[in-house]
Design a protein around this motif. Structure first.
Motif, PDB file in Angstrom:
ATOM      1  N   VAL A  20       0.026  45.669 -11.225  1.00 57.82           N
ATOM      2  CA  VAL A  20       1.395  45.203 -10.985  1.00 57.82           C
ATOM      3  C   VAL A  20       1.319  44.020 -10.016  1.00 57.82           C
ATOM      4  CG1 VAL A  20       3.691  45.795 -10.115  1.00 57.82           C
ATOM      5  CG2 VAL A  20       2.320  47.527 -11.304  1.00 57.82           C
ATOM      6  N   ARG A  21       1.755  42.851 -10.476  1.00 57.99           N
ATOM      7  CA  ARG A  21       1.731  41.668  -9.615  1.00 57.99           C
ATOM      8  C   ARG A  21       3.059  41.570  -8.855  1.00 57.99           C
ATOM      9  NH1 ARG A  21      -1.668  37.534  -9.519  1.00 57.99           N
ATOM     10  NH2 ARG A  21      -2.628  38.219 -11.466  1.00 57.99           N
ATOM     11  N   VAL A  22       2.983  41.464  -7.544  1.00 56.36           N
ATOM     12  CA  VAL A  22       4.181  41.405  -6.695  1.00 56.36           C
ATOM     13  C   VAL A  22       4.224  40.059  -5.996  1.00 56.36           C
ATOM     14  CG1 VAL A  22       5.420  42.478  -4.779  1.00 56.36           C
ATOM     15  CG2 VAL A  22       4.068  43.900  -6.340  1.00 56.36           C
ATOM     16  N   GLY A  23       5.310  39.321  -6.209  1.00 55.65           N
ATOM     17  CA  GLY A  23       5.468  38.023  -5.552  1.00 55.65           C
ATOM     18  C   GLY A  23       6.371  38.125  -4.330  1.00 55.65           C
ATOM     19  N   LEU A  24       5.864  37.747  -3.165  1.00 49.34           N
ATOM     20  CA  LEU A  24       6.638  37.792  -1.919  1.00 49.34           C
ATOM     21  C   LEU A  24       6.590  36.409  -1.260  1.00 49.34           C
ATOM     22  CD1 LEU A  24       5.291  41.233  -0.598  1.00 49.34           C
ATOM     23  CD2 LEU A  24       7.518  40.807  -1.635  1.00 49.34           C
ATOM     24  N   ARG A  25       7.696  35.691  -1.315  1.00 51.45           N
ATOM     25  CA  ARG A  25       7.705  34.291  -0.866  1.00 51.45           C
ATOM     26  C   ARG A  25       7.380  34.139   0.612  1.00 51.45           C
ATOM     27  NH1 ARG A  25      13.167  31.884  -3.794  1.00 51.45           N
ATOM     28  NH2 ARG A  25      12.456  32.156  -5.962  1.00 51.45           N
ATOM     29  N   ARG A  26       7.751  35.109   1.420  1.00 48.44           N
ATOM     30  CA  ARG A  26       7.580  34.949   2.871  1.00 48.44           C
ATOM     31  C   ARG A  26       6.176  35.333   3.338  1.00 48.44           C
ATOM     32  NH1 ARG A  26      12.628  37.732   5.755  1.00 48.44           N
ATOM     33  NH2 ARG A  26      11.566  36.847   7.558  1.00 48.44           N
ATOM     34  N   PHE A  27       5.344  35.850   2.431  1.00 46.96           N
ATOM     35  CA  PHE A  27       3.983  36.159   2.820  1.00 46.96           C
ATOM     36  C   PHE A  27       3.166  34.872   2.904  1.00 46.96           C
ATOM     37  CE2 PHE A  27       2.486  40.757   2.324  1.00 46.96           C
ATOM     38  CZ  PHE A  27       3.648  41.239   2.887  1.00 46.96           C
ATOM     39  N   PRO A  28       2.240  34.783   3.874  1.00 47.42           N
ATOM     40  CA  PRO A  28       1.420  33.572   3.986  1.00 47.42           C
ATOM     41  C   PRO A  28       0.472  33.418   2.801  1.00 47.42           C
ATOM     42  CG  PRO A  28       0.627  35.281   5.471  1.00 47.42           C
ATOM     43  CD  PRO A  28       1.921  35.775   4.909  1.00 47.42           C
ATOM     44  N   LYS A  29       0.111  32.193   2.503  1.00 46.36           N
ATOM     45  CA  LYS A  29      -0.795  31.901   1.392  1.00 46.36           C
ATOM     46  C   LYS A  29      -2.134  32.617   1.539  1.00 46.36           C
ATOM     47  CE  LYS A  29       1.555  28.954  -1.169  1.00 46.36           C
ATOM     48  NZ  LYS A  29       1.844  29.244  -2.600  1.00 46.36           N
ATOM     49  N   THR A  30      -2.515  32.866   2.796  1.00 47.18           N
ATOM     50  CA  THR A  30      -3.808  33.516   3.031  1.00 47.18           C
ATOM     51  C   THR A  30      -3.843  34.933   2.460  1.00 47.18           C
ATOM     52  OG1 THR A  30      -3.002  34.207   5.206  1.00 47.18           O
ATOM     53  CG2 THR A  30      -4.332  32.193   5.108  1.00 47.18           C
ATOM     54  N   MET A  31      -2.648  35.498   2.144  1.00 45.76           N
ATOM     55  CA  MET A  31      -2.601  36.850   1.597  1.00 45.76           C
ATOM     56  C   MET A  31      -2.493  36.858   0.070  1.00 45.76           C
ATOM     57  SD  MET A  31      -0.464  39.120   4.346  1.00 45.76           S
ATOM     58  CE  MET A  31      -1.090  40.614   3.607  1.00 45.76           C
ATOM     59  N   ASP A  32      -2.594  35.681  -0.548  1.00 45.55           N
ATOM     60  CA  ASP A  32      -2.612  35.650  -2.016  1.00 45.55           C
ATOM     61  C   ASP A  32      -3.783  36.488  -2.533  1.00 45.55           C
ATOM     62  OD1 ASP A  32      -0.429  34.072  -2.117  1.00 45.55           O
ATOM     63  OD2 ASP A  32      -1.453  32.236  -2.743  1.00 45.55           O
ATOM     64  N   GLY A  33      -3.492  37.350  -3.496  1.00 46.40           N
ATOM     65  CA  GLY A  33      -4.538  38.190  -4.053  1.00 46.40           C
ATOM     66  C   GLY A  33      -4.801  39.462  -3.272  1.00 46.40           C
ATOM     67  N   PHE A  34      -3.996  39.716  -2.223  1.00 46.18           N
ATOM     68  CA  PHE A  34      -4.143  40.958  -1.454  1.00 46.18           C
ATOM     69  C   PHE A  34      -3.928  42.140  -2.397  1.00 46.18           C
ATOM     70  CE2 PHE A  34      -2.955  44.328   1.460  1.00 46.18           C
ATOM     71  CZ  PHE A  34      -3.748  44.085   2.569  1.00 46.18           C
ATOM     72  N   ARG A  35      -4.867  43.061  -2.401  1.00 47.27           N
ATOM     73  CA  ARG A  35      -4.874  44.107  -3.430  1.00 47.27           C
ATOM     74  C   ARG A  35      -4.652  45.490  -2.806  1.00 47.27           C
ATOM     75  NH1 ARG A  35      -9.556  43.899  -7.845  1.00 47.27           N
ATOM     76  NH2 ARG A  35      -8.416  41.959  -8.206  1.00 47.27           N
ATOM     77  N   ILE A  36      -3.589  46.145  -3.255  1.00 49.00           N
ATOM     78  CA  ILE A  36      -3.294  47.516  -2.842  1.00 49.00           C
ATOM     79  C   ILE A  36      -3.502  48.432  -4.043  1.00 49.00           C
ATOM     80  CG2 ILE A  36      -1.541  49.107  -1.968  1.00 49.00           C
ATOM     81  CD1 ILE A  36      -0.132  46.678  -0.729  1.00 49.00           C
ATOM     82  N   VAL A  37      -4.290  49.474  -3.860  1.00 45.67           N
ATOM     83  CA  VAL A  37      -4.435  50.496  -4.897  1.00 45.67           C
ATOM     84  C   VAL A  37      -3.643  51.718  -4.447  1.00 45.67           C
ATOM     85  CG1 VAL A  37      -5.988  52.039  -6.121  1.00 45.67           C
ATOM     86  CG2 VAL A  37      -6.674  49.679  -5.687  1.00 45.67           C
ATOM     87  N   GLN A  38      -2.680  52.126  -5.264  1.00 46.71           N
ATOM     88  CA  GLN A  38      -1.834  53.264  -4.941  1.00 46.71           C
ATOM     89  C   GLN A  38      -2.222  54.478  -5.780  1.00 46.71           C
ATOM     90  OE1 GLN A  38       2.213  52.980  -6.166  1.00 46.71           O
ATOM     91  NE2 GLN A  38       2.896  54.743  -4.962  1.00 46.71           N
ATOM     92  N   LEU A  39      -2.369  55.603  -5.112  1.00 47.04           N
ATOM     93  CA  LEU A  39      -2.569  56.897  -5.777  1.00 47.04           C
ATOM     94  C   LEU A  39      -1.386  57.784  -5.404  1.00 47.04           C
ATOM     95  CD1 LEU A  39      -6.329  57.558  -4.930  1.00 47.04           C
ATOM     96  CD2 LEU A  39      -5.405  56.707  -7.087  1.00 47.04           C
ATOM     97  N   SER A  40      -0.781  58.431  -6.387  1.00 46.97           N
ATOM     98  CA  SER A  40       0.363  59.283  -6.092  1.00 46.97           C
ATOM     99  C   SER A  40       0.324  60.541  -6.940  1.00 46.97           C
ATOM    100  CB  SER A  40       1.668  58.519  -6.364  1.00 46.97           C
ATOM    101  OG  SER A  40       2.779  59.273  -5.919  1.00 46.97           O
TER     102      SER A  40
END
Length: 257
Positions: free
Chosen positions: A150-170
């Protein structure tokens, strides 16, 4: 520790709901078919099922794991079929109500034989649909866990966090039917995704620390750049939340309170 009467109230509420669902399904799917000479034991089977469902849920937790696993498999399979049948039957009320409305407005004649045929057709269709959906569900559960990017776009996040990857288990639900061998395979797949963060969002376990400590141990091998985080779900509270929080922290999982 919960007071004993809180558990009694809980069991009474659950038993009332389960009993009401069984009675509704019996009334709609069996008695409503108007079969001649319906065996007397059929209502008893529904009553027995309504009793055994909550008993099976409790027994699967109290019995030794080798026996409890079988009890849990039967109990939760029946619970799944029961829920599917309930919603399919509730959906059939639209057809029943439409037919009754057409009769009330005299668009259709008042015909007891047609009503009986409709009731039997709906009962048969619901039973077959519930079994088919149940079989599909079992096949889905036994297939490999799917990874959904799931790709999430957040405009206020800094460019340095592009590609930050969260794996969720539920809703992993380690317990009577899911064990540490299965979880070890999940841990390997998560690590292969090279996450920045792993987020475990509740309902990890169905059982006490004493029962499941070894089965949850593979979580210690999770690797994420910024850590592994956990928030409790309702099933952690059923299973001893404080003990599980302490246990997960020994595995290197950061519990958010």
């Amino acid at each position: 520790m919960r007071p004993w009467y809180a558990m009694v109230v809980f069991l009474l509420i659950v038993s009332s709901i389960v009993g009401g669902v069984h009675y509704y399904l019996y009334a709609r799917l069996v008695r409503g078919m108007a079969f001649e000479g319906l065996p007397r034991f059929v209502p008893g089977l529904f009553a027995l099922s309504a009793t055994l469902l909550p008993v099976g849920m409790i027994a699967s937790r109290l019995l030794p794991r080798s026996v409890g696993n079988t009890v849990a498999l039967v109990t939760f399979t029946w619970m799944g079929l029961l829920v599917l049948t309930l919603f399919l039957t509730l959906g059939s009320e639209i057809v029943r109500g439409g037919s009754a409305l057409l009769e009330a407005t005299r668009i259709l004649p008042n015909d007891p034989e047609r009503r009986t045929f409709l009731a039997r057709a709906l009962s048969g269709g619901i039973a077959l649909s519930a079994l088919g959906l149940g079989a599909y569900g079992i096949a889905s559960v036994r297939s490999p866990v799917e990874v959904k990017p799931v790709r999430v776009g957040l405009r206020r996040f800094p460019k340095t966090m592009d590609g930050f990857r969260i794996v969720q288990l539920s809703d992993v639900h380690i317990g009577p039917t899911i064990d540490g061998t299965w979880l070890r395979g999940i841990v390997e797949r998560v690590n292969a995704l090279e996450p920045d963060i792993v987020a475990i969002t509740g309902d990890l376990v169905d059982g006490s620390v004493a029962e499941l400590r070894d089965h949850v141990a593979p979580l210690a091998d999770l690797k994420a750049k910024h850590g592994v985080f956990f928030v409790t779900g309702n099933h952690e509270y059923y299973s001893g939340v404080d003990a599980w929080i302490a246990e997960l922290e020994t595995l290197g999982v950061k519990v958010l309170r």
